[in-house]
Write a protein that holds these residues in place. Structure first.
Motif, PDB file in Angstrom:
ATOM      1  N   CYS A  29       7.676  13.394 -14.385  1.00 59.50           N
ATOM      2  CA  CYS A  29       6.305  13.226 -13.894  1.00 59.50           C
ATOM      3  C   CYS A  29       5.728  11.952 -14.510  1.00 59.50           C
ATOM      4  O   CYS A  29       5.881  11.714 -15.707  1.00 59.50           O
ATOM      5  CB  CYS A  29       5.472  14.443 -14.286  1.00 59.50           C
ATOM      6  SG  CYS A  29       3.728  14.308 -13.836  1.00 59.50           S
ATOM      7  N   VAL A  30       5.048  11.142 -13.709  1.00 57.37           N
ATOM      8  CA  VAL A  30       4.496   9.891 -14.213  1.00 57.37           C
ATOM      9  C   VAL A  30       3.282  10.113 -15.109  1.00 57.37           C
ATOM     10  O   VAL A  30       2.892   9.212 -15.841  1.00 57.37           O
ATOM     11  CB  VAL A  30       4.138   8.917 -13.066  1.00 57.37           C
ATOM     12  CG1 VAL A  30       5.381   8.492 -12.305  1.00 57.37           C
ATOM     13  CG2 VAL A  30       3.104   9.502 -12.137  1.00 57.37           C
ATOM     14  N   GLU A  37      10.108  18.371  -9.209  1.00 52.57           N
ATOM     15  CA  GLU A  37      10.991  19.026  -8.247  1.00 52.57           C
ATOM     16  C   GLU A  37      11.759  17.994  -7.432  1.00 52.57           C
ATOM     17  O   GLU A  37      12.475  18.347  -6.509  1.00 52.57           O
ATOM     18  CB  GLU A  37      10.167  19.917  -7.317  1.00 52.57           C
ATOM     19  CG  GLU A  37       9.454  21.016  -8.059  1.00 52.57           C
ATOM     20  CD  GLU A  37       8.519  21.812  -7.167  1.00 52.57           C
ATOM     21  OE1 GLU A  37       8.080  21.283  -6.127  1.00 52.57           O
ATOM     22  OE2 GLU A  37       8.241  22.948  -7.526  1.00 52.57           O
ATOM     23  N   TYR A  38      11.615  16.720  -7.774  1.00 53.04           N
ATOM     24  CA  TYR A  38      12.211  15.637  -7.003  1.00 53.04           C
ATOM     25  C   TYR A  38      13.389  15.029  -7.755  1.00 53.04           C
ATOM     26  O   TYR A  38      13.354  14.884  -8.972  1.00 53.04           O
ATOM     27  CB  TYR A  38      11.171  14.545  -6.745  1.00 53.04           C
ATOM     28  CG  TYR A  38       9.922  15.075  -6.091  1.00 53.04           C
ATOM     29  CD1 TYR A  38       9.912  15.429  -4.749  1.00 53.04           C
ATOM     30  CD2 TYR A  38       8.746  15.249  -6.823  1.00 53.04           C
ATOM     31  CE1 TYR A  38       8.781  15.930  -4.146  1.00 53.04           C
ATOM     32  CE2 TYR A  38       7.603  15.753  -6.227  1.00 53.04           C
ATOM     33  CZ  TYR A  38       7.621  16.093  -4.886  1.00 53.04           C
ATOM     34  OH  TYR A  38       6.506  16.591  -4.294  1.00 53.04           O
ATOM     35  N   PRO A  39      14.443  14.626  -7.037  1.00 48.96           N
ATOM     36  CA  PRO A  39      15.566  13.967  -7.708  1.00 48.96           C
ATOM     37  C   PRO A  39      15.150  12.600  -8.249  1.00 48.96           C
ATOM     38  O   PRO A  39      14.156  12.022  -7.802  1.00 48.96           O
ATOM     39  CB  PRO A  39      16.616  13.835  -6.611  1.00 48.96           C
ATOM     40  CG  PRO A  39      15.896  13.993  -5.337  1.00 48.96           C
ATOM     41  CD  PRO A  39      14.658  14.790  -5.613  1.00 48.96           C
ATOM     42  N   GLU A  40      15.908  12.087  -9.212  1.00 48.79           N
ATOM     43  CA  GLU A  40      15.598  10.787  -9.797  1.00 48.79           C
ATOM     44  C   GLU A  40      15.611   9.669  -8.766  1.00 48.79           C
ATOM     45  O   GLU A  40      14.957   8.650  -8.948  1.00 48.79           O
ATOM     46  CB  GLU A  40      16.594  10.458 -10.910  1.00 48.79           C
ATOM     47  CG  GLU A  40      16.331  11.202 -12.186  1.00 48.79           C
ATOM     48  CD  GLU A  40      17.280  10.793 -13.295  1.00 48.79           C
ATOM     49  OE1 GLU A  40      18.326  10.166 -13.019  1.00 48.79           O
ATOM     50  OE2 GLU A  40      16.971  11.115 -14.450  1.00 48.79           O
ATOM     51  N   LEU A  47       5.207  13.532  -9.280  1.00 50.61           N
ATOM     52  CA  LEU A  47       4.365  14.378 -10.111  1.00 50.61           C
ATOM     53  C   LEU A  47       4.969  15.771 -10.205  1.00 50.61           C
ATOM     54  O   LEU A  47       5.561  16.260  -9.248  1.00 50.61           O
ATOM     55  CB  LEU A  47       2.952  14.495  -9.513  1.00 50.61           C
ATOM     56  CG  LEU A  47       2.162  13.194  -9.366  1.00 50.61           C
ATOM     57  CD1 LEU A  47       0.859  13.467  -8.616  1.00 50.61           C
ATOM     58  CD2 LEU A  47       1.880  12.582 -10.711  1.00 50.61           C
ATOM     59  N   CYS A  48       4.791  16.411 -11.361  1.00 51.06           N
ATOM     60  CA  CYS A  48       5.226  17.796 -11.511  1.00 51.06           C
ATOM     61  C   CYS A  48       4.262  18.681 -10.714  1.00 51.06           C
ATOM     62  O   CYS A  48       3.182  18.222 -10.310  1.00 51.06           O
ATOM     63  CB  CYS A  48       5.249  18.188 -12.992  1.00 51.06           C
ATOM     64  SG  CYS A  48       3.619  18.322 -13.745  1.00 51.06           S
ATOM     65  N   ARG A  54      -3.488  19.308  -9.774  1.00 50.23           N
ATOM     66  CA  ARG A  54      -4.696  18.683 -10.344  1.00 50.23           C
ATOM     67  C   ARG A  54      -5.118  17.456  -9.548  1.00 50.23           C
ATOM     68  O   ARG A  54      -6.306  17.225  -9.348  1.00 50.23           O
ATOM     69  CB  ARG A  54      -4.455  18.329 -11.806  1.00 50.23           C
ATOM     70  CG  ARG A  54      -4.364  19.552 -12.669  1.00 50.23           C
ATOM     71  CD  ARG A  54      -4.112  19.209 -14.099  1.00 50.23           C
ATOM     72  NE  ARG A  54      -4.006  20.421 -14.905  1.00 50.23           N
ATOM     73  CZ  ARG A  54      -3.422  20.482 -16.074  1.00 50.23           C
ATOM     74  NH1 ARG A  54      -2.890  19.400 -16.613  1.00 50.23           N
ATOM     75  NH2 ARG A  54      -3.363  21.618 -16.733  1.00 50.23           N
ATOM     76  N   GLU A  55      -4.145  16.669  -9.107  1.00 49.22           N
ATOM     77  CA  GLU A  55      -4.450  15.489  -8.299  1.00 49.22           C
ATOM     78  C   GLU A  55      -5.067  15.911  -6.966  1.00 49.22           C
ATOM     79  O   GLU A  55      -6.021  15.295  -6.482  1.00 49.22           O
ATOM     80  CB  GLU A  55      -3.189  14.661  -8.067  1.00 49.22           C
ATOM     81  CG  GLU A  55      -3.411  13.368  -7.349  1.00 49.22           C
ATOM     82  CD  GLU A  55      -4.235  12.362  -8.144  1.00 49.22           C
ATOM     83  OE1 GLU A  55      -4.831  11.482  -7.513  1.00 49.22           O
ATOM     84  OE2 GLU A  55      -4.306  12.465  -9.384  1.00 49.22           O
ATOM     85  N   ALA A  56      -4.564  16.968  -6.368  1.00 45.19           N
ATOM     86  CA  ALA A  56      -5.133  17.481  -5.118  1.00 45.19           C
ATOM     87  C   ALA A  56      -6.562  17.959  -5.329  1.00 45.19           C
ATOM     88  O   ALA A  56      -7.426  17.748  -4.468  1.00 45.19           O
ATOM     89  CB  ALA A  56      -4.264  18.600  -4.560  1.00 45.19           C
ATOM     90  N   GLU A  57      -6.835  18.594  -6.464  1.00 46.29           N
ATOM     91  CA  GLU A  57      -8.204  19.029  -6.763  1.00 46.29           C
ATOM     92  C   GLU A  57      -9.137  17.839  -6.901  1.00 46.29           C
ATOM     93  O   GLU A  57     -10.269  17.872  -6.425  1.00 46.29           O
ATOM     94  CB  GLU A  57      -8.234  19.827  -8.074  1.00 46.29           C
ATOM     95  CG  GLU A  57      -7.658  21.207  -7.977  1.00 46.29           C
ATOM     96  CD  GLU A  57      -7.716  21.939  -9.298  1.00 46.29           C
ATOM     97  OE1 GLU A  57      -7.903  23.164  -9.252  1.00 46.29           O
ATOM     98  OE2 GLU A  57      -7.583  21.323 -10.369  1.00 46.29           O
ATOM     99  N   ARG A  58      -8.670  16.783  -7.539  1.00 45.64           N
ATOM    100  CA  ARG A  58      -9.514  15.599  -7.747  1.00 45.64           C
ATOM    101  C   ARG A  58      -9.805  14.878  -6.445  1.00 45.64           C
ATOM    102  O   ARG A  58     -10.892  14.310  -6.277  1.00 45.64           O
ATOM    103  CB  ARG A  58      -8.827  14.611  -8.718  1.00 45.64           C
ATOM    104  CG  ARG A  58      -8.943  14.988 -10.149  1.00 45.64           C
ATOM    105  CD  ARG A  58      -8.507  13.827 -11.036  1.00 45.64           C
ATOM    106  NE  ARG A  58      -7.073  13.597 -10.971  1.00 45.64           N
ATOM    107  CZ  ARG A  58      -6.176  14.152 -11.778  1.00 45.64           C
ATOM    108  NH1 ARG A  58      -6.575  14.969 -12.721  1.00 45.64           N
ATOM    109  NH2 ARG A  58      -4.910  13.887 -11.645  1.00 45.64           N
ATOM    110  N   THR A  59      -8.845  14.859  -5.536  1.00 42.57           N
ATOM    111  CA  THR A  59      -9.022  14.069  -4.315  1.00 42.57           C
ATOM    112  C   THR A  59      -9.538  14.899  -3.135  1.00 42.57           C
ATOM    113  O   THR A  59      -9.770  14.348  -2.063  1.00 42.57           O
ATOM    114  CB  THR A  59      -7.697  13.392  -3.921  1.00 42.57           C
ATOM    115  OG1 THR A  59      -6.706  14.382  -3.708  1.00 42.57           O
ATOM    116  CG2 THR A  59      -7.240  12.422  -4.995  1.00 42.57           C
TER     117      THR A  59
END
Length: 63
Positions: A29-30, A37-40, A47-48, A54-59
């Motif tokens: 996660c950055v 859940e994403y491959p490298e 993002l985890c 949390r990002e969805a809540e903010r936006t």
């Protein structure tokens, strides 16, 4: 019809648990550096699940 139970036992496991079993390496996660859940090989911001939420809540529209 056969009553065959074909459940995927990895459902609900964290990426770290899947990786420990020999799964693909997961991107960090950055924001918090936890496994995502994403491959490298995924391009862009990864993002985890917690940081995605949390990002969805903010936006989200507050109107």
């Amino acid at each position: 019809m056969d009553d065959v139970d074909e459940r995927d036992d990895s459902y609900g496991e964290t990426p770290a648990a899947t990786e420990a079993r020999g799964g693909p390496p997961y991107a960090a996660c950055v924001l918090c550096r936890e496994p995502t859940e994403y491959p490298e090989s995924t391009k862009g911001i990864t993002l985890c699940p917690v940081c995605e939420w949390r990002e969805a809540e903010r936006t989200a529209c507050s109107g």
